[in-house]
Design an enzyme around this catalytic site. Structure first.
Site: not given
Ligand code: PLP
Length: 388
Positions: A131, A216, A245
């Protein structure tokens, strides 16, 4: 009390609860019910709800400077960027407003590097169930099957492979491949850690083919796994990393970081109205300083062990599955039990838990959680399990 929901676009099924205030590990709704929060905005509120450090920073900075345009430097963007580069393997930072935007930027950076250094290579290898966000491009980079039929036509250039499958990654490489992008622990997929050997092999593969390795760490970064950044657990250094986050501890700020050799944006390639905003970077600086205080990360690891013990005991008692994850990014496999049903019942019992999968409960409390709240969480979850 007015609770009219229909003026909001219906983007998710939400329970009939309206939150009004928060304090530490607790939330209070409009009917004065209190909830012990083990979601914390989905691993966002690093220090809990309305922690004094963030409240003070926000109020002081709001009286000082809120915005001066990203066309100029501000003190906080410099402080925050320096803190990030001094405490990581990266040399430069670009601040964004969301994790998706940071990942979109990482993708742009990789493509730019491919243009400059790799004959225009542009394809990125990504992973099933990953994700990376909800922009058109980061949805394609994500490996969620539910996204596949949506919003055609898709951004081209992403090659999805199974997670923890080295052979599949090797096979997916061709002359147009520029990067490999992954979460070291897949969060939304249900807390699925990459195997250590997989990450180390990816680094070697990237080196031997001249590819960039992009982590990420939007969910795993800023202390969540018990290290400041999850890459430290594996003994490898990615070329590019994204944060989000937990970096803002509840306010919208994210970042993309890169090593010098691939920090290739030229003037005009990247930007944005709120990027590096002094109010948000002041908060991120405060969060980082708190997490970097001596003993903080050790405490995360200690709390993690205690939480894992409690969950393992519960699991044995109710014949559930394994506990997995790292630090305070943990999941419990609920085996035959419906995790969504458990999470719904927990809400009724004053406990916020999230079920990212039909048989997975996720535990992402604030990083300063104590044994007292872990015990209380365990007690409330036990009550629910014994009734189901
Ligand atoms: C939450 C998340 C995102 C997206 O972040 P947003 O601030 O909601 O755009 C991307 N990568 C990972 C691993 C996430 O947990």
């Amino acid at each position: 009390m007015q609770t009219k929901y229909s003026s909001l676009m219906p983007i998710a099924q939400r329970p009939d609860v309206v939150f009004e205030s928060g304090n530490g590990h607790w939330l209070t709704d409009n009917r004065s019910n209190t909830y012990l929060d083990f979601i914390q905005g989905w691993a966002v509120n690093t220090l809990g709800h309305c922690p004094p450090a963030i409240v003070d920073t926000l109020s002081q900075q709001a009286g000082k400077l809120i915005n001066n345009s990203p066309a100029f430097y501000n003190r906080n963007m410099l402080d925050c960027a320096n803190l990030l580069t001094q405490n990581s393997v990266f040399d430069q930072v670009f601040f964004t407003n969301s994790g998706a935007e940071a990942n979109e930027g990482a993708i742009k950076l990789a493509r730019k590097w491919g243009q400059n250094h790799k004959n225009g290579a542009w394809k990125i290898i990504t992973f099933a169930n990953g994700f990376h966000g909800r922009t058109l491009t980061t949805m394609v980079a994500s490996g969620k099957a539910a996204f596949d039929p949506l919003f055609e036509p898709k951004t081209p250039g992403f090659v999805r492979t199974p997670f923890n499958d080295m052979q599949a990654v090797s096979k997916a490489i061709d002359q147009d491949t520029v990067a490999i992008m992954l979460e070291p622990i897949q969060g939304e997929a249900g807390v699925i850690p990459a195997e250590h050997s997989f990450i180390r092999d990816l680094r070697q593969l990237a080196d031997s083919h001249g590819l960039l390795l992009i982590f990420d760490e939007v969910q795993t970064g800023v202390g969540r796994t018990g290290e400041l950044f999850a890459y430290s657990h594996y003994g490898v250094e990615p070329d590019i990393m994204t944060l989000g986050k937990g970096l803002g501890g509840g306010v919208p700020i994210a970042a993309q970081l890169a090593k010098t050799h691939c920090s290739v944006f030229a003037y005009g390639d990247q930007g944005g109205t709120y990027n590096g905003n002094p109010l948000m970077t002041a908060v991120a600086t405060t969060v980082l300083r708190e997490v970097l205080k001596p003993g903080f990360l050790q405490q995360v690891r200690t709390s993690s062990q205690y939480l894992q013990q409690q969950l393992t005991t519960l699991s044995a008692q109710y014949e559930l599955g394994k506990v997995r994850g790292q630090g305070l990014l943990l999941a419990l496999d609920t085996a035959h039990q419906d995790a969504t049903q458990i999470a719904d019942a927990c809400l009724q019992n004053g406990l916020l838990l999230n079920a990212p999968r039909a048989n997975t409960l996720r535990f992402v409390p604030a990083l300063n959680i104590t044994t007292r709240e872990i015990d209380l969480m365990t007690e409330r979850l036990r009550e629910v399990l014994s009734e189901l």
